[in-house]
Write an enzyme that holds these catalytic residues in place. Sequence first.
Site, PDB file in Angstrom:
ATOM      1  N   ASP A   4      53.478  34.488  42.184  1.00 45.23           N
ATOM      2  CA  ASP A   4      52.148  34.763  42.474  1.00 45.23           C
ATOM      3  C   ASP A   4      51.758  34.054  44.113  1.00 45.23           C
ATOM      4  OD1 ASP A   4      49.448  35.336  42.397  1.00 45.23           O
ATOM      5  OD2 ASP A   4      49.223  34.373  40.404  1.00 45.23           O
ATOM      6  N   ASP A  21      43.936  42.229  40.512  1.00 45.54           N
ATOM      7  CA  ASP A  21      43.404  41.364  39.387  1.00 45.54           C
ATOM      8  C   ASP A  21      42.392  42.172  38.616  1.00 45.54           C
ATOM      9  OD1 ASP A  21      45.043  39.250  39.364  1.00 45.54           O
ATOM     10  OD2 ASP A  21      43.494  38.186  40.423  1.00 45.54           O
TER      11      ASP A  21
HETATM   12  C1  DGJ Z   1      46.392  35.432  39.810  1.00 48.53           C
HETATM   13  C2  DGJ Z   1      47.207  36.520  39.453  1.00 48.53           C
HETATM   14  O1  DGJ Z   1      46.758  37.784  40.045  1.00 48.53           O
HETATM   15  C3  DGJ Z   1      46.653  36.562  37.995  1.00 48.53           C
HETATM   16  O2  DGJ Z   1      47.431  37.966  37.454  1.00 48.53           O
HETATM   17  C4  DGJ Z   1      46.953  35.452  37.211  1.00 48.53           C
HETATM   18  O3  DGJ Z   1      48.525  35.412  37.259  1.00 48.53           O
HETATM   19  C5  DGJ Z   1      46.392  34.247  37.994  1.00 48.53           C
HETATM   20  N1  DGJ Z   1      46.646  34.344  39.338  1.00 48.53           N
HETATM   21  C6  DGJ Z   1      47.006  33.096  37.348  1.00 48.53           C
HETATM   22  O4  DGJ Z   1      46.402  32.099  38.016  1.00 48.53           O
END
Ligand code: DGJ
Length: 711
Positions: free
Chosen positions: A475, A536
């Site tokens: 991430d 997300d």
């Molecule tokens: C952003 C990601 O896109 C989410 O899926 C998740 O992993 C969060 N970060 C966790 O902080």
Amino acid sequence: MPIEFNEKNGTFVISTPQTSYISAILEDGILAHIHYGGKIARFDFAKDVFKYIPRGFAAEDIPGGSTETIPMEYPTFGCADLRRSALHAVYADSTRTTNLRYASHRIFKGKKPLAGLPSAYVESESEADTLEIDLESRNLRVTLVFCAYREMDVICRSVRIENISSEAAVLKNALSMAFDLPESNYDFVTLEGAWAKERHLSRGALAPNSEKSIGSCRGASSHQQNPFFALCSPDANEKAGEVYAFSFVYSGNFICGAQVDQFATTRAFMGINPFDFEYELKSGEVFQTPEVVCTYSANGFGQASRTLHKLCRTRICRGKWRDAPRPVLINNWEATYFDFDEDKIVEIAREAKQLGVELMVLDDGWFGKRDDDWTSLGDWEAHPRKLPGGVARLAERINALGMKFGLWFEPEMVSPESELYRTHPHWCLHDGDSPRVQTRHQLVLDLSRPEVCEYVYRSVANVLRSANIEYVKWDMNRSMSETSAVTAWRYMLGLYGVMEKLTSEFSNILFEGCSGGGGRFDLGMLYYMPQFWTSDNTDAAERMKIQYGTSFAYPASTMGAHVSAVPNHQVHRVTDISTRGAAAMCGRFGYELDLRLLSDEEKAIVRRQIELYHNIEHTVHHGEMYRLSSPFDSNVTAWEFVDERQAVLFVGNMLAEPNGRFWHIRLEGLEPDALYEAEGKTYRGDVLMNMGLIWEAKCDFYARIFTLRKI
Ligand code: DGJ
């Protein structure tokens, strides 16, 4: 021969199955761009194709003419061509004019990798041919590299810039591509957005004497604009019309666009964003630009996308997981956020296993003291309270259930509240004593520094060696600030180096990229990690738009897509579980909710979804995609994947239509005479393609998958 040089008239002709790209060396050594588009089987003259015509206000910088009126192959700053240039350098004596002239060229089989950068590749030399043209000025040797695939309408372009003078020069702009098309009647198409609404389709006409461009200065390719653009004829649609599409194999700051000049020609360009860029190129040093992937389609966007999909699927993505079926996963993020411990994760996994899920992914919050997003990035050791037996014991317990185990990292970041920051407060991007700007309470590690890259590599590798981890979610949750464009460039090289090392050492691990969803969804990342968390936003209706837009440049095989809980956590919308499943099955399928909380009826649906997914995954991820109806201009979204065995059709609608119409969803790519079976009925291919299947928008935000098996 796919690439030919005609010595008599100095023309280079590059051919792919259905396209030609032609350049010519003019008398004075200028390299002009002659043609890119439909195939020209024999081309034996060049110089008469256009004439130098004296024009008012165009400075004459070549015998009897002006570079301002020539279709240039790689325009430079300082000559009479006052359009956007591809190269701008400042030399030791403060001069800034670069006049490039042809010096030599080479044609060879195959395609070379780019030093330190991701790029499209070949598996055998016979797949592609490369043309390298050296242009020289007083100070620089600029090598334009064109690589044409023999079985795909793809030409990859990049540039090497070598300082052949005895003193350093400063590169202020070094694009990967800028060439002139003879028309301006094009629409400019891009994939724009924001966090939670990435890659929405945007289309608008070019205007005379103006430029349309997009880019990113955020240190990542970004949620806001994707490093992709297309130029198309105004009548272009999915099946017809001319489309030029360009995709950048790079994940950092970029710019791309189209500039229309006073004579209605269009300069198409793409490269590293020149904003704030000042790269000192030492004597003898070579600067390698990232690669641009170009395709041209005379049959609309559908064909252009299918070409880009095939390239990405087969010659950008690498490693074991490129072709292997990937496990259906469950991710705990939306199920628990930071509130979990070992037992809770095991219980979620146990339920998931019973329903057919194959991989349990533990997301953010497993390390240091991380109980919220204020702390511990950089301290990659198990959280003592949540995982008292460490990552290894959790992985063992998950494996004992018969599931694989995966783990989330955000390796490029540091929390000010962390051991790493206390030990190395200068390892983050910062600008002298200026306040260190935080986003989500975190700072960016400076990966332009080798010691920081080494730390990132070591800390991730140590965890990966410590337990049976078979999947990694990588991430990256903020944009860069307090940095220069050159540091941001060196950062990307550092990051690519770390990713190369980790993905080759841990080649059995399936890596998924992520950046607050799809904030770094690009060919550069996909070279290292064959899938990316698309957004997300897990709402099924929003995903119709996001996945539809994303498909203009990237195949379904790269799009992470999960069924999440309702009301949806991003938009609070309630959609039924079959609708959520239908949208998610058109990407890399998974779940992101606490499956224990579902009703028995819903659990039975989940079980069937996973069975269905296993039946269609090959078609979705290796078949050809056809977009049939766009959520950007219709209430109904439809797309289809086809392989030799079957077609998989996705149809969904936004709002219900009271007493509404019948939508005839006409399929494509089927065999007209073949019979296809769906839900107990049999249809001929020509019926499905010419009359279609009927869809009614009966409920709000409703979608289904239809499998049409060839019998
Ligand atoms: C952003 C990601 O896109 C989410 O899926 C998740 O992993 C969060 N970060 C966790 O902080």
